[in-house]
Design a protein around this motif. Sequence first.
Motif, short mmCIF file in Angstrom:
data_model
loop_
_atom_site.label_atom_id
_atom_site.label_comp_id
_atom_site.label_asym_id
_atom_site.label_seq_id
_atom_site.Cartn_x
_atom_site.Cartn_y
_atom_site.Cartn_z
N UNK A 155 0.81 -1.23 0.00
CA UNK A 155 0.00 0.00 0.00
C UNK A 155 0.84 1.27 0.00
N UNK A 156 1.83 1.31 -0.88
CA UNK A 156 2.64 2.51 -1.10
C UNK A 156 2.49 2.95 -2.55
N UNK A 157 3.45 3.75 -3.03
CA UNK A 157 3.39 4.24 -4.41
C UNK A 157 4.63 3.82 -5.20
N UNK A 158 5.18 2.67 -4.87
CA UNK A 158 6.39 2.15 -5.53
C UNK A 158 6.04 1.72 -6.95
N UNK A 159 6.84 2.15 -7.92
CA UNK A 159 6.57 1.85 -9.33
C UNK A 159 7.57 0.88 -9.96
N UNK A 160 8.69 0.66 -9.28
CA UNK A 160 9.74 -0.17 -9.89
C UNK A 160 10.52 -0.93 -8.83
N UNK A 161 10.92 -2.17 -9.18
CA UNK A 161 11.85 -2.93 -8.35
C UNK A 161 13.17 -2.99 -9.12
N UNK A 162 14.16 -2.21 -8.72
CA UNK A 162 15.41 -2.14 -9.48
C UNK A 162 16.31 -3.35 -9.24
N UNK A 163 17.34 -3.45 -10.03
CA UNK A 163 18.33 -4.52 -9.86
C UNK A 163 18.91 -4.49 -8.45
N UNK A 164 19.04 -5.70 -7.89
CA UNK A 164 19.70 -5.89 -6.58
C UNK A 164 19.09 -5.00 -5.49
N UNK A 165 17.79 -4.85 -5.51
CA UNK A 165 17.11 -4.01 -4.52
C UNK A 165 17.24 -4.57 -3.11
N UNK A 166 17.48 -5.89 -2.98
CA UNK A 166 17.52 -6.52 -1.66
C UNK A 166 18.83 -7.28 -1.43
N UNK A 167 19.87 -6.89 -2.15
CA UNK A 167 21.13 -7.67 -2.15
C UNK A 167 21.79 -7.75 -0.77
N UNK A 168 21.53 -6.79 0.11
CA UNK A 168 22.16 -6.79 1.43
C UNK A 168 21.27 -7.37 2.52
N UNK A 169 20.29 -8.19 2.10
CA UNK A 169 19.34 -8.77 3.06
C UNK A 169 19.35 -10.30 2.96
N UNK A 170 20.44 -10.94 3.37
CA UNK A 170 20.57 -12.38 3.18
C UNK A 170 19.62 -13.23 4.02
N UNK A 171 18.97 -12.63 5.03
CA UNK A 171 18.05 -13.36 5.88
C UNK A 171 16.58 -13.15 5.49
N UNK A 172 16.35 -12.38 4.46
CA UNK A 172 14.98 -12.01 4.10
C UNK A 172 14.17 -13.24 3.68
N UNK A 173 13.04 -13.42 4.36
CA UNK A 173 12.15 -14.55 4.06
C UNK A 173 10.78 -14.12 3.55
N UNK A 174 10.30 -12.98 4.02
CA UNK A 174 8.97 -12.50 3.62
C UNK A 174 9.09 -11.10 3.01
N UNK A 175 8.51 -10.95 1.84
CA UNK A 175 8.55 -9.64 1.15
C UNK A 175 7.16 -9.34 0.59
N UNK A 176 6.55 -8.30 1.11
CA UNK A 176 5.20 -7.92 0.68
C UNK A 176 5.26 -6.57 -0.05
N UNK A 177 5.03 -6.61 -1.35
CA UNK A 177 5.00 -5.42 -2.19
C UNK A 177 3.62 -5.25 -2.84
N UNK A 178 2.62 -5.81 -2.23
CA UNK A 178 1.27 -5.74 -2.79
C UNK A 178 0.70 -4.33 -2.71
N UNK A 179 -0.26 -4.08 -3.57
CA UNK A 179 -1.01 -2.81 -3.58
C UNK A 179 -0.09 -1.59 -3.73
N UNK A 180 0.81 -1.68 -4.67
CA UNK A 180 1.63 -0.54 -5.07
C UNK A 180 1.26 -0.15 -6.50
N UNK A 181 2.17 0.47 -7.20
CA UNK A 181 1.93 0.83 -8.60
C UNK A 181 3.07 0.29 -9.46
N UNK A 182 3.57 -0.89 -9.10
CA UNK A 182 4.74 -1.47 -9.76
C UNK A 182 4.41 -1.84 -11.21
#
Length: 232
Positions: free
Chosen positions: A45-72
Amino acid sequence: MGFACPKSCHCSERNGLTVVQCSSRKLEEIPPDLPHDTVSLQLSSNHITKIPNQAFKNLPWLQELDLSRNAIETVDAGAFQGVTESLRALDLSHNHMQSVPKEAFARLHAKISLSNNPWHCECTLQEVLRELRLDPETVNEVSCHTSVQEEYAGKPIIQVLDSGINFCNFHHKTTDVAMFVTMFGWFTMVIAYVIYYVRHNQEDARRHLEYLKSLPSSSQISKDFDTISTVL
């Protein structure tokens, strides 16, 4: 935490790791410098329009990612590099995506929700979906908004594919037709040029022949010469 919690977000702890809550914060991009030990990142529920290259490269423990309800609209090919092994749940539902590059979800093991996006059903999307572990609860909400074959617009993509439809075959057919039309166009141009060339040369030959006919014959020249001799 490797970095402090982003100012627009709220962070909490779960089993010694960090949950980052950034939902409904009017964000236009994914926050940089997220905590290194982030295990759950909520960006719905934000206004994010793009997921760029390596957007999460420094998050090696990341298990859950919610990008729903944006403008991607755009997901870069290397968007999830660095989290392909750790990520377990990815929610991209209710965005503006029509297509994604095949490389974007390569080697992802996460359960993915892609429902309620205006997907354009064609060969690349078919190849992407066949490699994904789609969320079974929302899989029937992943529908063709548009399609290379109009009769499938508005229908669930998986239902269409399960019926035996192969968008890649249709893609090859349309490519073959385009090549045939192009070749036919070139062939027509060549034929037109040959006809023009022949007609043009025929006209030149006709004019040359008429010119030769207009010249006095050798017998006429001989008679004229005798007449002049007699007069002299």
